[in-house]
Design a protein around this motif. Structure first.
Motif, PDB file in Angstrom:
ATOM      1  N   GLY A  41       0.624  -1.060   0.812  1.00 14.47           N
ATOM      2  CA  GLY A  41       0.230  -0.051  -0.042  1.00 14.47           C
ATOM      3  C   GLY A  41       0.955   0.625   0.234  1.00 14.47           C
ATOM      4  N   VAL A  42       2.234   1.085   0.214  1.00 16.30           N
ATOM      5  CA  VAL A  42       3.161   2.262   0.053  1.00 16.30           C
ATOM      6  C   VAL A  42       2.703   2.965  -1.155  1.00 16.30           C
ATOM      7  N   ASN A  43       2.884   4.633  -1.096  1.00 12.89           N
ATOM      8  CA  ASN A  43       2.725   4.836  -2.455  1.00 12.89           C
ATOM      9  C   ASN A  43       4.025   5.125  -3.297  1.00 12.89           C
ATOM     10  N   PHE A  44       4.264   5.408  -4.672  1.00 13.98           N
ATOM     11  CA  PHE A  44       5.863   4.735  -5.225  1.00 13.98           C
ATOM     12  C   PHE A  44       5.847   5.477  -6.223  1.00 13.98           C
ATOM     13  N   ALA A  45       4.883   6.636  -6.785  1.00 13.80           N
ATOM     14  CA  ALA A  45       4.273   6.905  -8.490  1.00 13.80           C
ATOM     15  C   ALA A  45       3.270   7.707  -8.479  1.00 13.80           C
ATOM     16  N   GLY A  46       2.499   9.116  -9.135  1.00 18.54           N
ATOM     17  CA  GLY A  46       1.615   9.492  -9.178  1.00 18.54           C
ATOM     18  C   GLY A  46       1.779  10.635  -8.278  1.00 18.54           C
ATOM     19  N   PRO A  47       0.329  10.624  -8.540  1.00 21.77           N
ATOM     20  CA  PRO A  47       0.544  12.464  -6.928  1.00 21.77           C
ATOM     21  C   PRO A  47      -0.226  11.717  -5.606  1.00 21.77           C
ATOM     22  N   PRO A  48      -0.634  10.350  -5.544  1.00 20.35           N
ATOM     23  CA  PRO A  48      -1.162  10.259  -4.148  1.00 20.35           C
ATOM     24  C   PRO A  48       0.130  10.956  -2.808  1.00 20.35           C
ATOM     25  N   PRO A  49      -0.826  11.442  -2.078  1.00 17.15           N
ATOM     26  CA  PRO A  49       0.395  11.844  -1.081  1.00 17.15           C
ATOM     27  C   PRO A  49       0.731  11.174  -0.097  1.00 17.15           C
ATOM     28  N   ARG A  50       0.085  10.069   0.351  1.00 18.64           N
ATOM     29  CA  ARG A  50       0.344   9.109   0.837  1.00 18.64           C
ATOM     30  C   ARG A  50       0.239   7.792   1.210  1.00 18.64           C
ATOM     31  N   PRO A  51       0.424   6.583   1.576  1.00 19.94           N
ATOM     32  CA  PRO A  51      -0.087   5.223   1.089  1.00 19.94           C
ATOM     33  C   PRO A  51      -1.171   5.097   1.728  1.00 19.94           C
ATOM     34  N   LEU A  52      -1.863   3.995   1.165  1.00 19.73           N
ATOM     35  CA  LEU A  52      -3.256   3.380   1.133  1.00 19.73           C
ATOM     36  C   LEU A  52      -3.415   3.357   2.585  1.00 19.73           C
ATOM     37  N   ASP A  53      -4.978   3.669   3.459  1.00 20.37           N
ATOM     38  CA  ASP A  53      -4.614   3.041   4.532  1.00 20.37           C
ATOM     39  C   ASP A  53      -5.487   1.844   4.483  1.00 20.37           C
ATOM     40  N   ARG A  54      -5.402   1.668   6.574  1.00 19.10           N
ATOM     41  CA  ARG A  54      -5.454   0.370   6.366  1.00 19.10           C
ATOM     42  C   ARG A  54      -6.773   0.288   7.272  1.00 19.10           C
ATOM     43  N   LEU A  55      -7.048  -0.881   7.292  1.00 20.66           N
ATOM     44  CA  LEU A  55      -8.627  -0.874   8.278  1.00 20.66           C
ATOM     45  C   LEU A  55      -8.511  -1.446   9.323  1.00 20.66           C
ATOM     46  N   LYS A  56      -9.373  -1.783  10.228  1.00 21.14           N
ATOM     47  CA  LYS A  56      -8.833  -2.737  11.437  1.00 21.14           C
ATOM     48  C   LYS A  56      -8.469  -4.220  11.332  1.00 21.14           C
ATOM     49  N   ILE A  57      -8.095  -4.867  11.786  1.00 16.76           N
ATOM     50  CA  ILE A  57      -8.830  -6.563  11.168  1.00 16.76           C
ATOM     51  C   ILE A  57      -8.078  -7.130  12.778  1.00 16.76           C
ATOM     52  N   ALA A  58      -8.976  -8.505  12.317  1.00 13.45           N
ATOM     53  CA  ALA A  58      -8.563  -9.050  13.873  1.00 13.45           C
ATOM     54  C   ALA A  58      -8.782 -10.511  13.246  1.00 13.45           C
ATOM     55  N   LEU A  59      -8.786 -11.705  14.460  1.00 13.00           N
ATOM     56  CA  LEU A  59      -9.199 -13.108  14.242  1.00 13.00           C
ATOM     57  C   LEU A  59      -9.974 -13.244  15.329  1.00 13.00           C
ATOM     58  N   ASP A  60     -11.049 -13.794  14.973  1.00 12.42           N
ATOM     59  CA  ASP A  60     -12.074 -14.219  15.984  1.00 12.42           C
ATOM     60  C   ASP A  60     -11.664 -15.666  16.637  1.00 12.42           C
ATOM     61  N   GLU A  61     -12.463 -16.171  17.546  1.00 12.02           N
ATOM     62  CA  GLU A  61     -12.239 -17.054  18.473  1.00 12.02           C
ATOM     63  C   GLU A  61     -11.607 -18.705  17.580  1.00 12.02           C
ATOM     64  N   ASP A  62     -12.251 -17.987  16.472  1.00 12.04           N
ATOM     65  CA  ASP A  62     -12.101 -19.777  15.281  1.00 12.04           C
ATOM     66  C   ASP A  62     -11.036 -19.190  15.220  1.00 12.04           C
ATOM     67  N   GLY A  63     -10.529 -18.461  14.498  1.00  9.37           N
ATOM     68  CA  GLY A  63      -9.006 -17.981  13.834  1.00  9.37           C
ATOM     69  C   GLY A  63      -9.984 -17.889  12.426  1.00  9.37           C
ATOM     70  N   GLN A  64     -10.906 -17.211  12.560  1.00  7.09           N
ATOM     71  CA  GLN A  64     -11.505 -15.988  11.020  1.00  7.09           C
ATOM     72  C   GLN A  64     -10.777 -14.971  11.197  1.00  7.09           C
ATOM     73  N   ILE A  65     -10.638 -14.737   9.837  1.00 10.98           N
ATOM     74  CA  ILE A  65     -10.314 -12.974   9.949  1.00 10.98           C
ATOM     75  C   ILE A  65     -11.264 -11.936   9.527  1.00 10.98           C
ATOM     76  N   VAL A  66     -11.679 -10.793  10.685  1.00 17.25           N
ATOM     77  CA  VAL A  66     -12.643 -10.474  10.449  1.00 17.25           C
ATOM     78  C   VAL A  66     -12.332  -8.801  10.050  1.00 17.25           C
ATOM     79  N   VAL A  67     -12.690  -8.202   9.110  1.00 17.29           N
ATOM     80  CA  VAL A  67     -12.554  -6.719   9.123  1.00 17.29           C
ATOM     81  C   VAL A  67     -13.607  -5.804   9.689  1.00 17.29           C
ATOM     82  N   ASP A  68     -13.244  -5.030   9.979  1.00 15.74           N
ATOM     83  CA  ASP A  68     -14.019  -3.919  10.482  1.00 15.74           C
ATOM     84  C   ASP A  68     -13.273  -1.968   9.571  1.00 15.74           C
TER      85      ASP A  68
END
Length: 87
Positions: A41-68
């Motif tokens: 997600g780190v920007n390296f060309a063009g006009p974007p002023p910063r990297p892509l943002d990231r979203l909250k991420i966690a593992l639930d009780e069963d080990g499944q990935i959960v994104v908020d």
């Protein structure tokens, strides 16, 4: 960051267009104004002023990935414990 799994928000940090993954370039390419981002997600060309943002991420009780999509982390907060899970 090789031991971390994170979720990138597919929204260019320039004007909000949706960058697309290019397997040939091994990068996210924004079709609107030519912004380019490495696979982490780190920007390296063009006009974007910063990297892509990231979203909250966690593992639930069963080990499944959960994104908020309601909690967004900018580059200064990439080390926050909710911005990644250990791989």
């Amino acid at each position: 960051e090789k031991d971390r799994l994170y979720c990138l928000q597919a929204k260019c940090t320039h004007l909000g267009c949706t960058p697309n993954w290019s397997e040939a370039d091994r990068a996210f390419l924004c079709p609107c104004h030519g912004g380019q981002f490495h696979s982490n997600g780190v920007n390296f060309a063009g006009p974007p002023p910063r990297p892509l943002d990231r979203l909250k991420i966690a593992l639930d009780e069963d080990g499944q990935i959960v994104v908020d999509k309601g909690e967004v982390f900018t580059a200064r907060d990439f080390g926050h414990p909710d911005a990644f899970v250990k791989a």
